[in-house]
Enzyme design. Sequence first.
Site, PDB file in Angstrom:
ATOM      1  N   HIS A 123      63.072  66.186 121.762  1.00 31.59           N
ATOM      2  CA  HIS A 123      63.840  65.066 122.304  1.00 31.59           C
ATOM      3  C   HIS A 123      63.013  63.806 122.061  1.00 31.59           C
ATOM      4  O   HIS A 123      61.782  63.865 122.020  1.00 31.59           O
ATOM      5  CB  HIS A 123      64.045  65.316 123.802  1.00 31.59           C
ATOM      6  CG  HIS A 123      64.876  64.309 124.525  1.00 31.59           C
ATOM      7  ND1 HIS A 123      64.408  63.078 124.884  1.00 31.59           N
ATOM      8  CD2 HIS A 123      66.145  64.375 124.974  1.00 31.59           C
ATOM      9  CE1 HIS A 123      65.362  62.415 125.533  1.00 31.59           C
ATOM     10  NE2 HIS A 123      66.425  63.172 125.597  1.00 31.59           N
ATOM     11  N   ASP A 200      57.223  70.169 127.471  1.00 32.04           N
ATOM     12  CA  ASP A 200      58.407  69.484 127.983  1.00 32.04           C
ATOM     13  C   ASP A 200      59.345  70.552 128.532  1.00 32.04           C
ATOM     14  O   ASP A 200      59.979  71.279 127.762  1.00 32.04           O
ATOM     15  CB  ASP A 200      59.048  68.702 126.835  1.00 32.04           C
ATOM     16  CG  ASP A 200      60.398  68.093 127.234  1.00 32.04           C
ATOM     17  OD1 ASP A 200      60.922  67.286 126.433  1.00 32.04           O
ATOM     18  OD2 ASP A 200      60.915  68.414 128.321  1.00 32.04           O
ATOM     19  N   GLN A 203      64.596  71.233 129.826  1.00 30.92           N
ATOM     20  CA  GLN A 203      65.733  72.142 129.643  1.00 30.92           C
ATOM     21  C   GLN A 203      65.408  73.576 130.027  1.00 30.92           C
ATOM     22  O   GLN A 203      66.271  74.453 129.943  1.00 30.92           O
ATOM     23  CB  GLN A 203      66.201  72.105 128.174  1.00 30.92           C
ATOM     24  CG  GLN A 203      66.764  70.773 127.745  1.00 30.92           C
ATOM     25  CD  GLN A 203      68.123  70.445 128.393  1.00 30.92           C
ATOM     26  OE1 GLN A 203      68.836  71.326 128.875  1.00 30.92           O
ATOM     27  NE2 GLN A 203      68.474  69.169 128.412  1.00 30.92           N
ATOM     28  N   LYS A 226      67.984  67.714 136.140  1.00 33.05           N
ATOM     29  CA  LYS A 226      68.366  68.853 135.294  1.00 33.05           C
ATOM     30  C   LYS A 226      68.401  70.145 136.094  1.00 33.05           C
ATOM     31  O   LYS A 226      69.061  71.096 135.695  1.00 33.05           O
ATOM     32  CB  LYS A 226      67.362  69.033 134.150  1.00 33.05           C
ATOM     33  CG  LYS A 226      67.112  67.807 133.347  1.00 33.05           C
ATOM     34  CD  LYS A 226      68.068  67.683 132.196  1.00 33.05           C
ATOM     35  CE  LYS A 226      67.624  66.519 131.328  1.00 33.05           C
ATOM     36  NZ  LYS A 226      68.553  66.152 130.301  1.00 33.05           N
ATOM     37  N   CYS A 364      69.641  62.400 121.613  1.00 32.40           N
ATOM     38  CA  CYS A 364      68.253  61.898 121.559  1.00 32.40           C
ATOM     39  C   CYS A 364      67.366  62.850 120.768  1.00 32.40           C
ATOM     40  O   CYS A 364      66.222  63.129 121.149  1.00 32.40           O
ATOM     41  CB  CYS A 364      67.682  61.709 122.963  1.00 32.40           C
ATOM     42  SG  CYS A 364      68.556  60.513 123.924  1.00 32.40           S
TER      43      CYS A 364
HETATM   44  C1  LIG Z   1      64.146  68.432 126.213  1.00 31.60           C
HETATM   45  C2  LIG Z   1      64.307  67.114 126.936  1.00 31.60           C
HETATM   46  N1  LIG Z   1      63.217  66.327 127.109  1.00 31.60           N
HETATM   47  C3  LIG Z   1      63.309  65.136 127.745  1.00 31.60           C
HETATM   48  C4  LIG Z   1      64.514  64.684 128.241  1.00 31.60           C
HETATM   49  C5  LIG Z   1      64.550  63.349 128.974  1.00 31.60           C
HETATM   50  O1  LIG Z   1      64.807  63.594 130.345  1.00 31.60           O
HETATM   51  P1  LIG Z   1      65.032  62.324 131.310  1.00 31.60           P
HETATM   52  O2  LIG Z   1      63.741  61.582 131.322  1.00 31.60           O
HETATM   53  O3  LIG Z   1      65.404  62.935 132.644  1.00 31.60           O
HETATM   54  O4  LIG Z   1      66.151  61.539 130.696  1.00 31.60           O
HETATM   55  C6  LIG Z   1      65.667  65.461 128.085  1.00 31.60           C
HETATM   56  C7  LIG Z   1      67.008  64.956 128.605  1.00 31.60           C
HETATM   57  N2  LIG Z   1      68.076  65.481 127.856  1.00 31.60           N
HETATM   58  C8  LIG Z   1      69.322  64.951 127.865  1.00 31.60           C
HETATM   59  C9  LIG Z   1      69.776  63.889 128.531  1.00 31.60           C
HETATM   60  O5  LIG Z   1      71.127  63.769 128.227  1.00 31.60           O
HETATM   61  N3  LIG Z   1      71.499  64.766 127.371  1.00 31.60           N
HETATM   62  C10 LIG Z   1      70.395  65.524 127.136  1.00 31.60           C
HETATM   63  O6  LIG Z   1      70.360  66.505 126.408  1.00 31.60           O
HETATM   64  C11 LIG Z   1      65.559  66.706 127.425  1.00 31.60           C
HETATM   65  O7  LIG Z   1      66.640  67.496 127.256  1.00 31.60           O
END
Ligand SMILES: Cc1ncc(COP(=O)(O)O)c(CNc2co[nH]c2=O)c1O
Length: 406
Positions: A123, A200, A203, A226, A364
């Site tokens: 991501h 990370d 997910q 999440k 992303c």
């Molecule tokens: C693997 C992964 N890393 C980092 C992030 C960033 O997380 P945040 O800081 O809470 O935004 C996401 C968010 N993924 C997604 C956000 O919207 N659709 C997605 O798949 C992610 O899926």
Amino acid sequence: TKAFDVERIRRDFPILAQEVNGKPLVYLDNGASAQKPIAVLDAMDRYYREMHSNVHRGAHTLGDRATAAFEGARETVRSFVNAPSSREIIWTRGTTEAINLVANGLAPRLKEGDEILVSHMEHHANIVPWQMVAERTGAKVVPVPVNSAGELDLDAFNSLLNERTRILAITHVSNVLGTVNPIASLIKKAKDQGALTLIDGAQAVPHFKPDVQALDCDFYVFSSHKLFGPTGIGVLYGRAELLEQMPPYQGGGEMIERVSFERTTWNVLPYKFEAGTPAIAEAVGLAAAIRYLDNLDRKAMEAAENALLARANELVSTVPGMEIIGTAAKKVPVMSFKIAGLHPSDIGTLLDQQGIAIRTGHHCAMPLMDFYGVPGTARASFAFYNTLEEVEQLFAGLQKIQRLFT
Ligand SMILES: Cc1ncc(COP(=O)(O)O)c(CNc2co[nH]c2=O)c1O
């Protein structure tokens, strides 16, 4: 494992019982953000009704109540990731800020020619902060390729990992592909090379509990929203001895011990990295989400999720021109796909008209889209509160779209 009573579980998630465009909501965008159980809503409501105050140094009862709730939440997170100490649990805004904090904190260690090993499936949150730090330090971000199934190319990993690798920053689970990476072995190999490891977990945590001591990683990051908790808060687990050596990420109140115009000293862990008034109610909400998950039969939950993905895989052949992107042997219930002749955003819009919520676009993960030669994908991401009927409705919707528009 006893059967998973999904209808009873769904009653814990009030948002699911609604109609969208005159149809029952079918929420299949859990990879973007998960929905929240009543236990989370009640915990945050109760916090504001009975406990709210600013935290730490309070000279009154509400301050003590808020501090106890806030630090109690930190202990719940510590236990969830099995960290040795709650000093190693840093509250952040989310996964993105946690990675930025670590990248900036490790920057002083980086020099010209050092390498930061990432994967092609990352991501942007686990690519761009490292690019920014590499820019400043002369280090290099090196991506490990994936194969067409969306699995990490382990031969390439072994050859790209070398004595210049200072950091391995890699996702536990891909948000696009659903691929579960073999991070325990990747971490060991990186440590054998003397590299630090950041995982990370954004997910991964909706599906399983990470054990940071068993994984032996240096950092593990994830977002509350999440794993069925509120937005606006996330977690950085970091090995204490490393956090002690890292400079603070932001300056202000809470993170200091003593401020003068001659000299300012930092607070101890975890507060050194927590400048300003924190997201107190969100920490309480995240702890409630973790307790909710802990009350579920995890094996039954995993079996239910695997059944959803298996049913979806079975139904792919009923949609002419549909192709799955991400066919790893080990996956969480995330399904990215394309349909010949249809743009992903059209699929998303047309499904929404049927009450079905998925996500479309580059998620992303532009380098991954480039690898697959697509502008984006359509992505259905399932949670334990989805039903087999909802999977059937997704595919009935796709069949209808495919017939109408190609
Ligand atoms: C693997 C992964 N890393 C980092 C992030 C960033 O997380 P945040 O800081 O809470 O935004 C996401 C968010 N993924 C997604 C956000 O919207 N659709 C997605 O798949 C992610 O899926």
